[in-house]
Write an enzyme that holds these catalytic residues in place. Structure first.
Site, short mmCIF file in Angstrom:
data_model
loop_
_atom_site.label_atom_id
_atom_site.label_comp_id
_atom_site.label_asym_id
_atom_site.label_seq_id
_atom_site.Cartn_x
_atom_site.Cartn_y
_atom_site.Cartn_z
CD GLU A 444 10.70 15.26 -5.69
OE1 GLU A 444 10.25 14.52 -6.57
OE2 GLU A 444 10.83 14.92 -4.50
N GLY A 445 13.19 15.92 -10.51
CA GLY A 445 13.22 16.14 -11.95
C GLY A 445 14.10 17.33 -12.28
#
Length: 604
Positions: A444-445
């Site tokens: 997620e990043g």
């Protein structure tokens, strides 16, 4: 395998005493729930995790998901998780009644998922992503899409994924090339490839519903031209029968950790027959996806905290049972006639265990705090209060995702060190936790992306109002700590750090004001570590204030030893972790620029 992977008392202490779940239960949305029903849920989740999740953790690592005959084969417990997880409300729990949910607060759902992830982090993603995909359809999809897909997803009969990344684009979503061509019946023909799709294919779901980012033919370049589509592996025909939708499993990535959690490479429309269905409005796909990202990033932080917690308990159990060496006598020498001592009596082993304890329990506190902000943002009726908790949530989300992931990995590494040579051997679980947790700082990043989000966007949100609100929250805890003589010293230290942080932030913002954004963000990752460490000091001081109050008033739910252990852990964090911000502040205030690309190449 260790006998214990989670401390339910600590979880409930943070959930009920420190972060006051009852404040959320008092809101209209949660009026059907009370502490008693919350305890019943947590206890049933723990029983399920003891029985169906934890015993299979090592086996899932040894028997990894793998590609075979055009599909992915996974461990049989994935089927148990999908079916029983659906029946027990693990997927539907947070949704409103009218959507088939239980209207559980995010705080309770987070606590429930934390138990499951501490038990077996290879299984929870299958239902977690199904929940996330269903959430997108519920919030932005048409009623027809909801009717067709959501019930089967919430029951666990169908799985769900989110498909963002492409081979040529990586994290740069503005460069995705998956195409969507409008058709006369209102559907779209989808063509393209997606990689790193967690839970992308397995034999225990009748269908898998992919939420795919794609670019409609003729859409604007960059992120402004991205739309969101429901693209099922199998689509229902006019009679309701499932038929192939030209979604191909190209491969399954073999990984260093989380080997039981499949990660696929998917192809869409290789035969020109892949249908997608637009979610919401065209060209707003990225906006829709990122509106759901706060929940996803809380989930990543929660997973990091859970693995760190399980590793801590495994390390602690080993240290209590492993005899080795002898304690130093008052003369500074060891007595060879004296029997061996357990390694938990050695100061350096105790230091490593306390590091694990403060990172894992502090991370859990941070994750539950974010969940509370999430709940209050979505359940309060007062607009000013909703805005307040929304801003607080936005500011801490990058830290919630990053600190448990990055420091959790360090914590597990320390746990492996506690076991010495055995920690490196597959007979013991620490090496698996060490491999499993490493992905969480990438999910997620990556940490670099989260750090730029924190410094470049969230810190300046509403002209710094979010930062002001967080500072006020921390000062409230400092003022509460000042009421107790033995906590005053730590309140003072945190107060001094707030002043130093203000100086650091003003220095960095100066580059942004001059338009030098590359310099402004070049040290975003050290800043993430700096602000996160200060924030965790606040989390621990808050725990210590609550524990001290229980000891002074006599209103104790747990033993005196339990509360004293929280105060001791806070002191450890302030001695061993908070001072690390001194060096980080020196880095952040240093005028020398060494990481920005220039005319001369420095790598050779």
């Amino acid at each position: 395998m260790a006998k214990k992977y989670v401390d339910i008392n600590t979880l409930k202490y943070l959930l009920y005493d420190v972060y006051q779940l009852e404040e959320v239960l008092n809101q209209d949305r949660c009026e059907d729930h009370d502490i008693s029903s919350m305890n019943l849920i947590l206890d049933s989740v723990k029983d399920f995790s003891d029985r169906e999740l934890y015993p299979y953790l090592k086996e899932m690592d040894e028997q990894p998901a793998h590609y075979k005959d055009g599909g992915v084969e996974v461990h049989k417990q994935v089927g148990v998780m999908m079916k029983q997880g659906g029946e027990m409300g693990f997927i539907s729990g947070p949704f409103d009644y009218e959507e088939g949910g239980l209207q559980l607060p995010m705080m309770l759902y987070t606590a429930s998922s934390f138990i499951q992830e501490a038990a077996n982090n290879h299984l929870t993603g299958y239902i977690g992503l199904t929940l996330g995909a269903a959430e997108l359809i519920i919030n932005f999809g048409s009623q027809e899409l909801k009717d067709i897909y959501v019930p089967k997803m919430l029951s666990g009969d169908w799985g769900g994924t989110m498909c963002l990344t492409e081979p040529q684009a990586g994290s740069s979503l503005s460069d995705i090339t998956t195409k969507a061509i409008p058709q006369s019946d209102g559907s779209y023909k989808i063509s393209g490839q997606k990689i790193f799709i967690s839970g992308g294919d397995h034999q225990y779901a009748d269908n898998i519903v992919h939420l795919v980012l794609a670019r409609i033919e003729g859409a604007p370049a960059g992120t402004k031209g991205i739309s969101l589509f429901v693209v099922p592996k199998k689509r229902p025909d006019e009679e309701g029968n499932l038929v192939s939708n030209d979604v191909t499993t190209v491969a399954d990535f073999q990984k260093m950790g989380q080997r039981g959690y499949c990660t696929t490479h998917l192809g869409f429309g290789d035969a020109g027959e892949c249908q997608g269905f637009l979610v919401g409005e065209a060209n707003k796909g990225l906006k829709y996806m990122f509106l759901m990202m706060n929940g996803a990033r809380i989930a990543v932080g929660r997973g990091g905290a859970a693995i760190a917690t399980a590793a801590y308990h495994a390390s602690l159990e080993y240290a209590k049972e492993r005899p080795q060496g002898r304690k130093l006598a008052s003369t500074g020498k060891k007595d060879p006639e004296e029997g061996q001592t357990f390694i938990i009596n050695h100061p350096d082993v105790r230091r490593m265990l306390l590091f694990q304890k403060t990172v894992s329990e502090g991370s859990l506190g941070l994750v539950l705090l974010a969940s509370k902000y999430y709940d209050l943002k979505h359940t309060l009726t007062d607009e000013k209060e909703k805005e307040k908790y929304g801003l607080l949530l936005e500011l801490i989300i990058p830290m919630v995702k990053t600190y448990p992931s990055e420091m959790g990995a360090q914590s597990v590494s320390n746990g492996l060190q506690v076991l010495g040579g055995y920690g490196f051997c597959t007979d013991f679980i620490l090496q698996q936790y060490h491999r499993d947790i490493r992905i969480f700082s990438i999910y997620e990043g990556t940490t670099g992306i989260q750090s730029q989000d924190l410094l470049g966007r969230k810190l300046l949100l509403e002209n710094g109002k979010a930062l002001q609100l967080l500072t006020e929250e921390i000062k409230q805890t400092i003022n509460s700590a000042l009421k107790y003589d033995d906590l005053k010293k730590y309140a003072g230290k945190l107060g001094d750090k707030l002043q130093e942080a203000s100086k650091v932030i003003q220095h960095l913002i100066g580059f942004a004001k001059k338009g030098d954004y590359e310099r402004f963000l070049s040290d975003a990752t050290p800043f993430m570590e700096y602000l996160s460490t200060i924030t965790l000091s606040w989390i621990w001081l808050e725990m210590a204030v609550n524990a001290k109050n229980a000891l002074v008033t006599g209103k104790k739910t747990y033993s005196e030893e339990f509360y004293e252990s929280k105060i001791h852990a806070m002191k450890f964090y302030f001695k061993y972790e908070l001072p690390k911000t001194n060096g980080l502040a020196e880095v952040l205030l240093n005028e020398e620029v060494l990481t920005i690309a220039g005319e001369k190449e420095v790598f050779n």
